[in-house]
Design a protein around this motif. Structure first.
Motif, PDB file in Angstrom:
ATOM      1  N   VAL A  21     -18.747  31.824 -12.460  1.00 51.28           N
ATOM      2  CA  VAL A  21     -17.954  32.683 -13.344  1.00 51.28           C
ATOM      3  C   VAL A  21     -16.472  32.406 -13.146  1.00 51.28           C
ATOM      4  N   SER A  22     -15.738  32.376 -14.229  1.00 50.34           N
ATOM      5  CA  SER A  22     -14.270  32.312 -14.133  1.00 50.34           C
ATOM      6  C   SER A  22     -13.662  33.364 -15.041  1.00 50.34           C
ATOM      7  N   VAL A  23     -12.547  33.922 -14.574  1.00 49.00           N
ATOM      8  CA  VAL A  23     -11.866  34.976 -15.320  1.00 49.00           C
ATOM      9  C   VAL A  23     -10.389  34.602 -15.434  1.00 49.00           C
ATOM     10  N   VAL A  24      -9.861  34.669 -16.644  1.00 50.86           N
ATOM     11  CA  VAL A  24      -8.413  34.495 -16.817  1.00 50.86           C
ATOM     12  C   VAL A  24      -7.751  35.793 -16.353  1.00 50.86           C
ATOM     13  N   VAL A  25      -6.893  35.681 -15.340  1.00 50.29           N
ATOM     14  CA  VAL A  25      -6.314  36.884 -14.732  1.00 50.29           C
ATOM     15  C   VAL A  25      -4.809  36.928 -14.987  1.00 50.29           C
ATOM     16  N   PRO A  26      -4.206  38.105 -14.810  1.00 49.03           N
ATOM     17  CA  PRO A  26      -2.756  38.178 -14.961  1.00 49.03           C
ATOM     18  C   PRO A  26      -2.079  37.170 -14.032  1.00 49.03           C
ATOM     19  N   GLN A  27      -0.980  36.621 -14.473  1.00 49.97           N
ATOM     20  CA  GLN A  27      -0.346  35.561 -13.691  1.00 49.97           C
ATOM     21  C   GLN A  27       0.170  36.098 -12.363  1.00 49.97           C
ATOM     22  N   PRO A  28       0.015  35.313 -11.287  1.00 49.23           N
ATOM     23  CA  PRO A  28       0.513  35.748  -9.987  1.00 49.23           C
ATOM     24  C   PRO A  28       1.970  36.170 -10.080  1.00 49.23           C
ATOM     25  N   ASP A  29       2.281  37.314  -9.496  1.00 48.18           N
ATOM     26  CA  ASP A  29       3.638  37.837  -9.545  1.00 48.18           C
ATOM     27  C   ASP A  29       4.140  38.010  -8.113  1.00 48.18           C
ATOM     28  N   HIS A  30       4.916  37.035  -7.666  1.00 51.02           N
ATOM     29  CA  HIS A  30       5.367  37.070  -6.277  1.00 51.02           C
ATOM     30  C   HIS A  30       6.483  38.088  -6.072  1.00 51.02           C
ATOM     31  N   THR A  31       6.985  38.650  -7.157  1.00 48.47           N
ATOM     32  CA  THR A  31       8.066  39.631  -7.004  1.00 48.47           C
ATOM     33  C   THR A  31       7.513  41.004  -6.631  1.00 48.47           C
ATOM     34  N   LYS A  32       6.209  41.164  -6.746  1.00 52.38           N
ATOM     35  CA  LYS A  32       5.621  42.480  -6.480  1.00 52.38           C
ATOM     36  C   LYS A  32       4.994  42.555  -5.094  1.00 52.38           C
ATOM     37  N   GLY A  33       5.514  41.792  -4.161  1.00 44.78           N
ATOM     38  CA  GLY A  33       4.979  41.864  -2.809  1.00 44.78           C
ATOM     39  C   GLY A  33       3.540  41.422  -2.784  1.00 44.78           C
ATOM     40  N   ALA A  34       2.675  42.313  -2.360  1.00 47.36           N
ATOM     41  CA  ALA A  34       1.279  41.927  -2.130  1.00 47.36           C
ATOM     42  C   ALA A  34       0.496  41.749  -3.425  1.00 47.36           C
ATOM     43  N   ASP A  35       1.009  42.272  -4.533  1.00 49.53           N
ATOM     44  CA  ASP A  35       0.179  42.307  -5.741  1.00 49.53           C
ATOM     45  C   ASP A  35       0.059  40.945  -6.418  1.00 49.53           C
ATOM     46  N   LEU A  36      -1.125  40.667  -6.889  1.00 51.33           N
ATOM     47  CA  LEU A  36      -1.381  39.542  -7.775  1.00 51.33           C
ATOM     48  C   LEU A  36      -0.883  38.180  -7.300  1.00 51.33           C
ATOM     49  N   THR A  37      -0.899  37.986  -6.016  1.00 45.56           N
ATOM     50  CA  THR A  37      -0.691  36.632  -5.508  1.00 45.56           C
ATOM     51  C   THR A  37      -2.058  35.959  -5.474  1.00 45.56           C
ATOM     52  N   PRO A  38      -2.097  34.625  -5.400  1.00 47.63           N
ATOM     53  CA  PRO A  38      -3.401  33.966  -5.304  1.00 47.63           C
ATOM     54  C   PRO A  38      -4.234  34.479  -4.129  1.00 47.63           C
ATOM     55  N   ALA A  39      -3.585  34.749  -2.990  1.00 44.78           N
ATOM     56  CA  ALA A  39      -4.339  35.253  -1.826  1.00 44.78           C
ATOM     57  C   ALA A  39      -4.969  36.605  -2.144  1.00 44.78           C
ATOM     58  N   TRP A  40      -4.203  37.416  -2.836  1.00 43.19           N
ATOM     59  CA  TRP A  40      -4.679  38.753  -3.181  1.00 43.19           C
ATOM     60  C   TRP A  40      -5.822  38.676  -4.197  1.00 43.19           C
ATOM     61  N   LEU A  41      -5.670  37.814  -5.202  1.00 38.82           N
ATOM     62  CA  LEU A  41      -6.720  37.652  -6.207  1.00 38.82           C
ATOM     63  C   LEU A  41      -7.993  37.077  -5.586  1.00 38.82           C
ATOM     64  N   THR A  42      -7.816  36.179  -4.626  1.00 39.66           N
ATOM     65  CA  THR A  42      -8.975  35.601  -3.940  1.00 39.66           C
ATOM     66  C   THR A  42      -9.773  36.697  -3.238  1.00 39.66           C
ATOM     67  N   ALA A  43      -9.059  37.569  -2.534  1.00 35.24           N
ATOM     68  CA  ALA A  43      -9.747  38.673  -1.845  1.00 35.24           C
ATOM     69  C   ALA A  43     -10.418  39.596  -2.856  1.00 35.24           C
ATOM     70  N   ALA A  44      -9.714  39.886  -3.943  1.00 35.55           N
ATOM     71  CA  ALA A  44     -10.283  40.776  -4.967  1.00 35.55           C
ATOM     72  C   ALA A  44     -11.582  40.192  -5.526  1.00 35.55           C
ATOM     73  N   GLY A  45     -11.592  38.875  -5.779  1.00 34.31           N
ATOM     74  CA  GLY A  45     -12.786  38.231  -6.330  1.00 34.31           C
ATOM     75  C   GLY A  45     -13.956  38.265  -5.355  1.00 34.31           C
ATOM     76  N   ALA A  46     -13.691  37.941  -4.095  1.00 35.61           N
ATOM     77  CA  ALA A  46     -14.777  37.911  -3.105  1.00 35.61           C
ATOM     78  C   ALA A  46     -15.347  39.311  -2.884  1.00 35.61           C
ATOM     79  N   LEU A  47     -14.460  40.289  -2.764  1.00 35.20           N
ATOM     80  CA  LEU A  47     -14.927  41.665  -2.522  1.00 35.20           C
ATOM     81  C   LEU A  47     -15.667  42.223  -3.737  1.00 35.20           C
ATOM     82  N   ALA A  48     -15.184  41.905  -4.921  1.00 31.45           N
ATOM     83  CA  ALA A  48     -15.862  42.378  -6.133  1.00 31.45           C
ATOM     84  C   ALA A  48     -17.269  41.795  -6.215  1.00 31.45           C
ATOM     85  N   MET A  49     -17.421  40.523  -5.867  1.00 28.87           N
ATOM     86  CA  MET A  49     -18.746  39.906  -5.943  1.00 28.87           C
ATOM     87  C   MET A  49     -19.677  40.490  -4.881  1.00 28.87           C
ATOM     88  N   ILE A  50     -19.143  40.716  -3.696  1.00 23.98           N
ATOM     89  CA  ILE A  50     -19.975  41.313  -2.636  1.00 23.98           C
ATOM     90  C   ILE A  50     -20.495  42.680  -3.092  1.00 23.98           C
TER      91      ILE A  50
END
Ligand code: BTN
Length: 275
Positions: A93-122
């Motif tokens: 599965v692939s999902v087009v996600v909001p673009q990583p926003d490094h100005t928002k600290g922890a939000d929507l960085t690739p690392a953060w999206l990676t965790a969100a994807g793994a946890l959502a699948m679990i």
């Protein structure tokens, strides 16, 4: 990481997740997600769902667009690896996600999206024993397996350098049998079926995944805590690769995951480094 089944000799008959694309769209529509899965393509075979999702987004398909496939001919893993999975034996599965926003600290960085994807699948699988091996692997602890774990899935977040389009892709082995893994992966890979002896319905897991992912993208505040609770890595010895020529790899104990999803490692002397 599963091998294409070269002669087809071991492959049991496997049903498609959905009879057609309309049925997949209906499942997404009924999943509870509002914008993830709002547009969807379902393929019997694609090169890579990540690549296809990026191409669709480049032609105007919106955030939330989902690409689902029964088989990939050029499935991509991290660090240039290939992701193999026999047809109809996993979730791709692939999902087009909001673009990583490094100005928002922890939000929507690739690392953060990676965790969100793994946890959502679990969460979507419904199996409580699944954990995240930082940063992107879905694993189950197994003292008999290589490195005391079996990898069942992985996340790959890719951002196109020209358009900034960001795609979150996840692969999960659902009914892959042990002898379908290439010999070099047999000690360390598994599927829900091979590990737990039974597998959930892929279509149901898929629909739940869409809703679970949307929830995590919309509620970032809870993610770091969830990752800590679901971490295979915390408390274990880890090796930090060399940060450049002349700088040795380091070994230490993973002691925390910070709010930016970085791993905090305590070195033998007591100092900590953030990876
Ligand atoms: C990893 O190396 O662990 C990440 C694997 C990610 C594989 C998935 S399968 C669906 C999506 N499309 C791809 O080409 N790769 C990801």
């Amino acid at each position: 990481m599963t091998a294409p089944n070269p002669a087809g000799t071991h492959a049991p008959p496997r049903a498609a997740m959905f009879p057609n694309e309309a049925a997949a769209r209906e499942a997404a529509c009924n999943s509870g997600a509002r914008w993830v899965g709002g547009r969807l393509r379902y393929f019997d075979s694609v090169d890579s769902t990540n690549a296809r999702a990026k191409r669709l987004a480049a032609t105007g398909w919106p955030e939330g667009t989902v690409v689902l496939a029964e088989r990939q001919t050029h499935g991509r893993g991290r660090a240039g690896h290939t992701w193999h999975c026999p047809p109809r034996a996993g979730l791709l599965v692939s999902v087009v996600v909001p673009q990583p926003d490094h100005t928002k600290g922890a939000d929507l960085t690739p690392a953060w999206l990676t965790a969100a994807g793994a946890l959502a699948m679990i969460e979507a699988t419904g199996w409580p024993g699944l954990l995240v091996k930082w940063p992107n692997d879905v694993v189950v602890p197994d003292t008999h397996a290589m490195n005391k774990r079996r990898k069942l899935g992985g996340v790959l977040v890719e951002t196109a350098s020209d358009t900034g389009i960001c795609v979150l892709g996840i692969g999960l082995n659902v009914t892959v049998l042990p002898d379908e893994f290439p010999p070099e992966f047999r000690e360390g890979a598994g599927s829900l079926l091979s590990v737990f002896g039974e597998a959930p319905d892929r279509a149901e897991v898929f629909a739940r995944f869409l809703a679970e992912l949307e929830t995590r993208i919309e509620h970032p505040e809870a993610l770091a805590r969830e990752l800590r609770e679901r971490s295979f890595t915390l408390g274990r010895e880890v090796e930090i690769p060399s940060a450049g020529e002349g700088r040795p790899a380091l070994k230490g104990t993973a002691v925390d995951i910070d709010d930016a999803m970085r791993l905090v490692v305590r070195l033998p002397g007591g100092a900590t480094v953030t990876v």
